[in-house]
Design a protein around this motif. Structure first.
Motif, PDB file in Angstrom:
ATOM      1  N   ARG A 113     -28.834   6.650 -29.244  1.00 50.73           N
ATOM      2  CA  ARG A 113     -29.970   7.568 -29.443  1.00 50.73           C
ATOM      3  C   ARG A 113     -30.098   7.953 -30.913  1.00 50.73           C
ATOM      4  O   ARG A 113     -31.189   7.955 -31.476  1.00 50.73           O
ATOM      5  CB  ARG A 113     -29.758   8.847 -28.615  1.00 50.73           C
ATOM      6  CG  ARG A 113     -30.044   8.667 -27.145  1.00 50.73           C
ATOM      7  CD  ARG A 113     -29.614   9.887 -26.395  1.00 50.73           C
ATOM      8  NE  ARG A 113     -29.910   9.795 -24.971  1.00 50.73           N
ATOM      9  CZ  ARG A 113     -29.386  10.610 -24.071  1.00 50.73           C
ATOM     10  NH1 ARG A 113     -28.550  11.561 -24.420  1.00 50.73           N
ATOM     11  NH2 ARG A 113     -29.701  10.489 -22.799  1.00 50.73           N
ATOM     12  N   LYS A 114     -28.958   8.251 -31.512  1.00 53.72           N
ATOM     13  CA  LYS A 114     -28.969   8.677 -32.915  1.00 53.72           C
ATOM     14  C   LYS A 114     -29.508   7.553 -33.800  1.00 53.72           C
ATOM     15  O   LYS A 114     -30.345   7.784 -34.682  1.00 53.72           O
ATOM     16  CB  LYS A 114     -27.540   9.057 -33.332  1.00 53.72           C
ATOM     17  CG  LYS A 114     -27.482   9.854 -34.590  1.00 53.72           C
ATOM     18  CD  LYS A 114     -26.100  10.407 -34.819  1.00 53.72           C
ATOM     19  CE  LYS A 114     -26.104  11.219 -36.097  1.00 53.72           C
ATOM     20  NZ  LYS A 114     -24.821  11.834 -36.374  1.00 53.72           N
ATOM     21  N   ARG A 119     -29.802   3.895 -19.037  1.00 56.12           N
ATOM     22  CA  ARG A 119     -29.859   5.357 -18.832  1.00 56.12           C
ATOM     23  C   ARG A 119     -31.228   5.935 -19.214  1.00 56.12           C
ATOM     24  O   ARG A 119     -31.847   6.625 -18.414  1.00 56.12           O
ATOM     25  CB  ARG A 119     -28.760   6.016 -19.682  1.00 56.12           C
ATOM     26  CG  ARG A 119     -28.630   7.505 -19.508  1.00 56.12           C
ATOM     27  CD  ARG A 119     -27.752   7.831 -18.322  1.00 56.12           C
ATOM     28  NE  ARG A 119     -27.471   9.261 -18.258  1.00 56.12           N
ATOM     29  CZ  ARG A 119     -28.168  10.112 -17.503  1.00 56.12           C
ATOM     30  NH1 ARG A 119     -29.176   9.681 -16.774  1.00 56.12           N
ATOM     31  NH2 ARG A 119     -27.842  11.389 -17.484  1.00 56.12           N
ATOM     32  N   ASP A 120     -31.670   5.619 -20.408  1.00 53.83           N
ATOM     33  CA  ASP A 120     -32.881   6.277 -20.913  1.00 53.83           C
ATOM     34  C   ASP A 120     -34.162   5.533 -20.561  1.00 53.83           C
ATOM     35  O   ASP A 120     -35.182   6.152 -20.290  1.00 53.83           O
ATOM     36  CB  ASP A 120     -32.802   6.435 -22.444  1.00 53.83           C
ATOM     37  CG  ASP A 120     -31.934   7.619 -22.819  1.00 53.83           C
ATOM     38  OD1 ASP A 120     -31.294   8.182 -21.915  1.00 53.83           O
ATOM     39  OD2 ASP A 120     -31.896   7.987 -24.007  1.00 53.83           O
ATOM     40  N   LEU A 121     -34.115   4.208 -20.585  1.00 52.53           N
ATOM     41  CA  LEU A 121     -35.363   3.463 -20.363  1.00 52.53           C
ATOM     42  C   LEU A 121     -35.556   3.070 -18.895  1.00 52.53           C
ATOM     43  O   LEU A 121     -36.676   2.976 -18.421  1.00 52.53           O
ATOM     44  CB  LEU A 121     -35.425   2.223 -21.254  1.00 52.53           C
ATOM     45  CG  LEU A 121     -35.224   2.451 -22.760  1.00 52.53           C
ATOM     46  CD1 LEU A 121     -35.459   1.168 -23.540  1.00 52.53           C
ATOM     47  CD2 LEU A 121     -36.156   3.555 -23.289  1.00 52.53           C
ATOM     48  N   PHE A 157     -28.064   2.484 -23.310  1.00 54.35           N
ATOM     49  CA  PHE A 157     -29.310   3.192 -23.623  1.00 54.35           C
ATOM     50  C   PHE A 157     -30.449   2.696 -22.716  1.00 54.35           C
ATOM     51  O   PHE A 157     -31.222   3.500 -22.177  1.00 54.35           O
ATOM     52  CB  PHE A 157     -29.669   2.961 -25.105  1.00 54.35           C
ATOM     53  CG  PHE A 157     -30.977   3.591 -25.512  1.00 54.35           C
ATOM     54  CD1 PHE A 157     -31.052   4.951 -25.793  1.00 54.35           C
ATOM     55  CD2 PHE A 157     -32.127   2.834 -25.603  1.00 54.35           C
ATOM     56  CE1 PHE A 157     -32.253   5.541 -26.167  1.00 54.35           C
ATOM     57  CE2 PHE A 157     -33.339   3.416 -25.967  1.00 54.35           C
ATOM     58  CZ  PHE A 157     -33.397   4.771 -26.242  1.00 54.35           C
ATOM     59  N   ILE A 194     -39.536   1.094 -29.541  1.00 54.49           N
ATOM     60  CA  ILE A 194     -38.181   1.523 -29.156  1.00 54.49           C
ATOM     61  C   ILE A 194     -37.452   0.373 -28.461  1.00 54.49           C
ATOM     62  O   ILE A 194     -36.284   0.109 -28.743  1.00 54.49           O
ATOM     63  CB  ILE A 194     -38.240   2.786 -28.273  1.00 54.49           C
ATOM     64  CG1 ILE A 194     -38.630   3.978 -29.147  1.00 54.49           C
ATOM     65  CG2 ILE A 194     -36.896   3.057 -27.593  1.00 54.49           C
ATOM     66  CD1 ILE A 194     -39.005   5.216 -28.395  1.00 54.49           C
ATOM     67  N   ILE A 199     -31.429   4.968 -32.980  1.00 54.04           N
ATOM     68  CA  ILE A 199     -32.859   4.686 -32.779  1.00 54.04           C
ATOM     69  C   ILE A 199     -33.708   5.794 -33.402  1.00 54.04           C
ATOM     70  O   ILE A 199     -34.728   5.529 -34.044  1.00 54.04           O
ATOM     71  CB  ILE A 199     -33.167   4.530 -31.272  1.00 54.04           C
ATOM     72  CG1 ILE A 199     -32.530   3.238 -30.797  1.00 54.04           C
ATOM     73  CG2 ILE A 199     -34.671   4.505 -31.020  1.00 54.04           C
ATOM     74  CD1 ILE A 199     -32.748   2.915 -29.367  1.00 54.04           C
ATOM     75  N   ARG A 200     -33.260   7.023 -33.240  1.00 51.34           N
ATOM     76  CA  ARG A 200     -33.993   8.157 -33.841  1.00 51.34           C
ATOM     77  C   ARG A 200     -34.088   7.974 -35.362  1.00 51.34           C
ATOM     78  O   ARG A 200     -35.149   8.107 -35.954  1.00 51.34           O
ATOM     79  CB  ARG A 200     -33.240   9.448 -33.488  1.00 51.34           C
ATOM     80  CG  ARG A 200     -34.053  10.680 -33.628  1.00 51.34           C
ATOM     81  CD  ARG A 200     -33.567  11.771 -32.706  1.00 51.34           C
ATOM     82  NE  ARG A 200     -32.145  12.052 -32.849  1.00 51.34           N
ATOM     83  CZ  ARG A 200     -31.338  12.278 -31.808  1.00 51.34           C
ATOM     84  NH1 ARG A 200     -31.785  12.223 -30.582  1.00 51.34           N
ATOM     85  NH2 ARG A 200     -30.065  12.549 -31.997  1.00 51.34           N
ATOM     86  N   GLN A 201     -32.966   7.627 -35.951  1.00 54.28           N
ATOM     87  CA  GLN A 201     -32.937   7.444 -37.411  1.00 54.28           C
ATOM     88  C   GLN A 201     -33.856   6.312 -37.847  1.00 54.28           C
ATOM     89  O   GLN A 201     -34.578   6.411 -38.831  1.00 54.28           O
ATOM     90  CB  GLN A 201     -31.509   7.142 -37.897  1.00 54.28           C
ATOM     91  CG  GLN A 201     -30.535   8.296 -37.779  1.00 54.28           C
ATOM     92  CD  GLN A 201     -30.851   9.439 -38.727  1.00 54.28           C
ATOM     93  OE1 GLN A 201     -31.759   9.346 -39.539  1.00 54.28           O
ATOM     94  NE2 GLN A 201     -30.131  10.540 -38.602  1.00 54.28           N
ATOM     95  N   HIS A 231     -24.801   8.337 -27.129  1.00 47.10           N
ATOM     96  CA  HIS A 231     -24.981   9.222 -28.282  1.00 47.10           C
ATOM     97  C   HIS A 231     -25.314   8.410 -29.541  1.00 47.10           C
ATOM     98  O   HIS A 231     -26.278   8.704 -30.254  1.00 47.10           O
ATOM     99  CB  HIS A 231     -23.703  10.044 -28.483  1.00 47.10           C
ATOM    100  CG  HIS A 231     -23.668  10.786 -29.782  1.00 47.10           C
ATOM    101  ND1 HIS A 231     -24.375  11.950 -29.973  1.00 47.10           N
ATOM    102  CD2 HIS A 231     -23.039  10.518 -30.952  1.00 47.10           C
ATOM    103  CE1 HIS A 231     -24.166  12.372 -31.213  1.00 47.10           C
ATOM    104  NE2 HIS A 231     -23.363  11.522 -31.823  1.00 47.10           N
TER     105      HIS A 231
END
Lengths: 189, 210
Positions: A171-172, A142-144, A139, A124, A174-176, A168
């Protein structure tokens, strides 16, 4: 804690290097954590942390005591790390996306073995390198790094709307990418 | 609901951190393999991100880092930068200060725009007045007085407007007539030329006696 920190900062403003060394001791791990998450490389992250602390020493007077010290520090570290990241990405060696793919293939070479969260975590961090810089920064913070929305706003200077939208999309994306690269099976243990 | 809609709701669910998905969406996720996988992938990403927060690799030799930084500072042999400059920067960074500067900038913009419009309007009236009354000395003198008054009041800005007018043939011709064919305006013309350097010389008639 905050009182003690402010006292230390006042001493640093007066040129006290011993006080500054206590600041380094207290915050170098957090600084390194952020730099590593932005760059995905330990040596580069160390260089950035070193540069950042030198910058902090020089610019300590710009620190506003009403501001959270870590936010001010993250601002400096993230700016330096993003600059370094851009420079690394520009190097004409192997394209960054190829580096990501090579590392991913290496990680997934265990064929049927399901990936551990630690390996996924490293992937990631690598995949954020493919995002536009603002998305990557928001990202990562906030997330890591686990900063609140308000802290991300203070560090990046972006509006709440921009933070939400960048987060948004990041995240989308990286998810993909994870789904595409690894297939559902590896992710869905 | 279509799968795309469900995926958007799933995105929103992860972005907003809401506690539960709506019952209808849950039902769809349970029945649809694709949406189920999409949801699970999002959840996995969230879990792994949390883990990254908790288990970031630390510095393997913090003491070395400390030594490197302190050595670099010793090489510089200079302390933090000028504290008085710092106070100025702190003032500039202050939210209230920035708000005042923004309001002042908007007010100045409004004032200059308004004034520019007034000047332009007066020039148009002046030109019309002159063109409409060619050969009438009284009107001409009146126009000249207006022009002089305007110039005294707004010399620099009037010239700017005149330069704009230079692009307009009609306005240029009016200015030319007004400036070039009236002996009484010679003094005025010299003053005018002092400011209007950017208007090409051929804009004025060669035999105007300037």
């Amino acid at each position: 804690m905050q009182k003690h920190l402010l006292k230390t900062i006042e001493e640093v403003k007066g040129g006290n290097k011993a006080a500054f060394s206590s600041l380094i001791e207290a915050f170098q791990h957090k600084a390194f954590g952020l730099a590593y998450k932005i760059l995905g490389d330990e040596e580069e992250a160390k260089d950035v942390v070193q540069d950042s602390f030198i910058r902090m020493w020089e610019k300590i007077y710009t620190y506003n005591p009403n501001e959270k010290f870590t936010n001010w520090m993250y601002k400096i570290v993230s700016n330096r790390a993003i600059d370094r990241f851009r420079a690394v990405k520009r190097r004409p060696s192997v394209a960054f996306s190829d580096q990501v793919m090579a590392r991913l293939q290496k990680e997934t070479a265990l064929n049927d073995t399901l990936l551990e969260n630690k390996e996924l975590g490293e992937m990631i961090i690598l995949l954020t390198g493919e995002l536009p810089v603002k998305q990557k920064l928001v990202f990562t913070l906030r997330d890591l790094q686990g900063l609140s929305a308000g802290e991300v706003k203070a560090v990046t200077g972006l509006s709440e709307t921009h933070i939400k939208s960048n987060l948004h999309h990041a995240r989308k994306s990286i998810r993909q990418k994870l789904i595409t690269i690894l297939g559902y099976e590896n992710i869905l243990r | 609901m279509k799968c795309e809609t469900i995926k958007q709701i799933i995105d929103h669910y992860f972005d907003s951190g809401e506690e539960q998905l709506p019952a209808g969406v849950r039902k769809h996720i349970d029945a649809c393999v694709e949406c189920h996988q999409y949801y699970k992938a999002g959840k996995k990403l969230g879990d792994v991100s949390k883990q990254i927060r908790r288990s970031t690799p630390g510095l393997n030799d913090p003491q070395e880092m400390m030594i490197n930084i302190m050595e670099a500072l010793d090489d510089r042999s200079s302390g933090p930068e000028n504290p008085s400059k710092g106070k100025l920067i702190l003032l500039i960074q202050h939210k209230f200060f920035r708000q005042i500067v923004s309001v002042a900038a908007i007010a100045l913009f409004a004032i200059f725009t308004c004034e520019h419009f007034i000047v332009l309007n007066r020039i148009n009236r002046l030109e019309n007045q002159y063109v409409g009354s060619a050969g009438s000395p009284n009107q001409e003198i009146k126009a000249m007085k207006n022009y002089r008054l305007l110039k005294i009041l707004n010399s620099e800005r009037f010239i700017n407007v005149s330069i704009d007018a230079d692009k307009n043939d009609f306005a240029k011709e009016s200015l030319y007539q007004f400036l070039g064919e009236n002996n009484k305006t010679n003094l005025l013309i010299r003053e005018y030329q002092h400011y209007v350097k950017s208007i090409p010389a051929q804009a004025f008639r060669p035999d105007a006696g300037i």
